[in-house]
Design an enzyme around this catalytic site. Structure first.
Site, PDB file in Angstrom:
ATOM      1  N   ARG A 164     -32.971 -53.930 -39.974  1.00  0.00           N
ATOM      2  CA  ARG A 164     -33.832 -53.493 -40.348  1.00  0.00           C
ATOM      3  C   ARG A 164     -35.418 -53.495 -39.211  1.00  0.00           C
ATOM      4  O   ARG A 164     -36.216 -52.065 -39.216  1.00  0.00           O
ATOM      5  CB  ARG A 164     -34.774 -53.885 -41.226  1.00  0.00           C
ATOM      6  CG  ARG A 164     -34.142 -53.370 -43.023  1.00  0.00           C
ATOM      7  CD  ARG A 164     -34.152 -54.398 -43.526  1.00  0.00           C
ATOM      8  NE  ARG A 164     -33.660 -53.970 -45.132  1.00  0.00           N
ATOM      9  CZ  ARG A 164     -33.537 -54.378 -46.294  1.00  0.00           C
ATOM     10  NH1 ARG A 164     -33.917 -55.492 -46.469  1.00  0.00           N
ATOM     11  NH2 ARG A 164     -32.499 -54.334 -46.920  1.00  0.00           N
ATOM     12  N   GLY A 188     -26.702 -54.543 -47.213  1.00  0.00           N
ATOM     13  CA  GLY A 188     -26.252 -56.216 -48.301  1.00  0.00           C
ATOM     14  C   GLY A 188     -25.407 -57.066 -47.913  1.00  0.00           C
ATOM     15  O   GLY A 188     -25.378 -56.938 -46.692  1.00  0.00           O
TER      16      GLY A 188
HETATM   17  P1  ADP Z   1     -24.099 -55.805 -51.397  1.00  0.00           P
HETATM   18  O1  ADP Z   1     -25.217 -57.067 -51.316  1.00  0.00           O
HETATM   19  O2  ADP Z   1     -22.689 -55.929 -50.486  1.00  0.00           O
HETATM   20  O3  ADP Z   1     -24.437 -54.711 -52.050  1.00  0.00           O
HETATM   21  P2  ADP Z   1     -24.160 -57.224 -54.030  1.00  0.00           P
HETATM   22  O4  ADP Z   1     -25.547 -58.127 -53.947  1.00  0.00           O
HETATM   23  O5  ADP Z   1     -23.708 -56.099 -55.341  1.00  0.00           O
HETATM   24  O6  ADP Z   1     -23.188 -56.616 -52.683  1.00  0.00           O
HETATM   25  O7  ADP Z   1     -22.657 -58.787 -54.298  1.00  0.00           O
HETATM   26  C1  ADP Z   1     -22.565 -59.475 -53.571  1.00  0.00           C
HETATM   27  C2  ADP Z   1     -22.699 -60.476 -53.781  1.00  0.00           C
HETATM   28  O8  ADP Z   1     -20.927 -60.504 -54.744  1.00  0.00           O
HETATM   29  C3  ADP Z   1     -21.772 -61.578 -53.064  1.00  0.00           C
HETATM   30  O9  ADP Z   1     -23.396 -63.031 -53.889  1.00  0.00           O
HETATM   31  C4  ADP Z   1     -20.432 -62.573 -53.948  1.00  0.00           C
HETATM   32  O10 ADP Z   1     -20.522 -63.860 -53.080  1.00  0.00           O
HETATM   33  C5  ADP Z   1     -20.376 -61.550 -55.297  1.00  0.00           C
HETATM   34  N1  ADP Z   1     -19.204 -61.514 -54.843  1.00  0.00           N
HETATM   35  C6  ADP Z   1     -18.268 -60.929 -54.772  1.00  0.00           C
HETATM   36  N2  ADP Z   1     -16.656 -61.459 -54.975  1.00  0.00           N
HETATM   37  C7  ADP Z   1     -16.993 -62.157 -56.592  1.00  0.00           C
HETATM   38  C8  ADP Z   1     -15.767 -63.417 -56.997  1.00  0.00           C
HETATM   39  N3  ADP Z   1     -14.519 -62.991 -56.562  1.00  0.00           N
HETATM   40  N4  ADP Z   1     -16.891 -63.873 -57.486  1.00  0.00           N
HETATM   41  C9  ADP Z   1     -18.073 -63.682 -57.854  1.00  0.00           C
HETATM   42  N5  ADP Z   1     -18.895 -63.055 -57.216  1.00  0.00           N
HETATM   43  C10 ADP Z   1     -18.629 -62.240 -56.322  1.00  0.00           C
HETATM   44 MG    MG Z   2     -26.767 -58.368 -52.304  1.00  0.00          MG
END
Ligand code: ADP
Ligand code: MG
Length: 397
Positions: free
Chosen positions: A39, A354
């Site tokens: 960033r 993210g």
């Molecule tokens: P991003 O930041 O890439 O947009 P999100 O914030 O929506 O993604 O989601 C990320 C979170 O999803 C991570 O903290 C991860 O721990 C959680 N996650 C991924 N797979 C699982 C799972 N099978 N069970 C619980 N949490 C999950």
């Molecule tokens: Mg996230």
């Protein structure tokens, strides 16, 4: 173009003027160390331009989610990296609209840089308080918004301030809007979207909107278990949103009607607890034991998903959310395999910020990705076809 009628930084006559620049210096920090400075690096172009135009530059940003003034949320943790990347000294004010900020801004010279302290030390920032916005605006002659990561929020420093100053968007904001809106609205096809992350409810609007645009949707991460349950499988202690089972059905039906290929995991890595050192094994979706939770896609699924990516060579992939709990190394394999495949496939690749972006950066694959967004939430807004309030508020050309 998404912001066709909006002023950009080059439309302002900034020479010798005070320019308030909303940056997004909200970088991840672990034990006092910045773990990813994307960033900050991406904000360089606008700052460099303003320096070159002899503007007086007043940068501002939020940092974390403080509930009170506290050193762990001070931009003092970030300012050294900002100086290093820009290559100029930066004076950090002790406040954002208080006496110290005013004094620094009063004496600022052409080409000099001031950084205001964390905007969120004042709750008026997120409340979009007009008084706070007015005080912030009174520090400058122009406002430039380059904080794509905060553009989906109507806060005092993103939306409110535009009422009081002539405003424009910066280069980072332009790049994000151009790349993401092009990929979603006139993509090189096939267009594939990968959706993961924790919850279906975070991404419902996005899934619905994407079904009208993409050729393939790949679903993984925590949200996949709601779909598995909707398909009649037992999912043990996996994360699940019971109230979204009908919605999952509806999404699967719509995908069929719209001729969108919807790929769901066929096997999973399941574990005895939400920890990296929990005991784990791989099982087909039909055999998740009652006392295990799904933590990652299994190897068969990772191969199927990778194949779908390779078959989309020449097209576009937009990825938001990891396919497993990738912050735990034992459950990052699926996410990593997909990142590897995307980096090896000749296609336009966009990663929506993210956790998925962090995985790609950790693997040193950033160079092979077309665009890593600095704003997960704003990226989702664009994918959903929604307006970004911070862009809507900018002055018309
Ligand atoms: P991003 O930041 O890439 O947009 P999100 O914030 O929506 O993604 O989601 C990320 C979170 O999803 C991570 O903290 C991860 O721990 C959680 N996650 C991924 N797979 C699982 C799972 N099978 N069970 C619980 N949490 C999950
Ligand atoms: Mg996230």
């Amino acid at each position: 173009m998404y912001y066709a009628n909006k002023k950009t930084v080059e439309d302002l006559d900034v020479a010798g003027k005070r320019v308030l620049v909303r940056c997004d210096f909200n970088v991840p920090i672990v034990e006092g160390q910045i773990t990813d400075d994307l960033r900050i690096r991406e904000s360089l172009k606008t700052i460099k331009y303003l320096i070159q135009k002899n503007a007086k530059i007043i940068m501002c940003s939020h940092f974390g989610r403080p509930t009170k003034v506290a050193p762990e949320f001070s931009l003092a943790l970030v300012v050294k990296r900002v100086e290093k990347i820009i290559g100029c000294p930066v004076k950090l004010a002790k406040d954002s609209i208080g006496a110290d900020a005013k004094a620094l801004v009063e004496n600022i010279k052409e080409g000099e840089l001031v950084l205001l302290e964390n905007l969120r030390f004042q709750k008026e920032e997120t409340e979009n308080s007009p008084e706070f916005a007015k005080k912030l605006a009174s520090l400058a002659d122009f406002f430039v918004n380059d904080a794509f990561g905060a553009a989906h929020r109507a806060h005092a420093s993103t939306v409110g301030v535009c009422k009081f100053l002539p405003s424009a968007i910066g280069y980072l904001m332009q790049k994000e809007l151009d790349t993401i809106s092009q990929a979603i609205n006139s993509p090189k096809r096939p267009l594939v979207s990968i959706l993961g992350g924790a919850k279906v409810s975070d991404k419902i609007g996005v899934i619905h909107s994407l079904l009208n645009k993409v050729n393939t949707v790949i679903l993984g991460g925590g949200m996949a278990y709601t779909f598995a349950k909707a398909n009649g499988f037992e999912i043990g202690t996996s994360i699940c949103e019971e109230d979204k089972l009908d919605l999952a059905h509806d999404i699967m039906k719509q995908a069929q009607e719209k001729n969108v290929k919807l790929l769901l995991p066929t096997d999973y890595v399941v574990a005895t607890g939400f920890r990296n050192d929990a005991e784990f094994k791989t099982v087909p979706v039909s055999q998740i034991p009652p006392d295990y939770m799904g933590m990652d896609i299994g190897p068969q699924t990772a191969n199927t998903f990778s194949k779908a990516i390779r078959e989309s060579a020449g097209g576009t992939v937009i990825w938001n959310g990891p396919l497993g709990v990738c912050e735990f190394p034992n459950f990052a394999k699926g996410t990593k395999q997909l990142a590897q495949t995307i980096s090896e496939t000749d296609m336009i690749s966009i990663i929506g910020g993210g956790d998925a972006a962090a995985a790609v950066t950790q693997m040193n694959l950033s160079e092979k990705i077309t665009h890593i967004s600095t704003g997960g939430g704003s990226c989702l807004h664009l994918l959903e076809g929604m307006e970004l309030p911070a862009v809507a508020a900018i002055s018309i050309k």
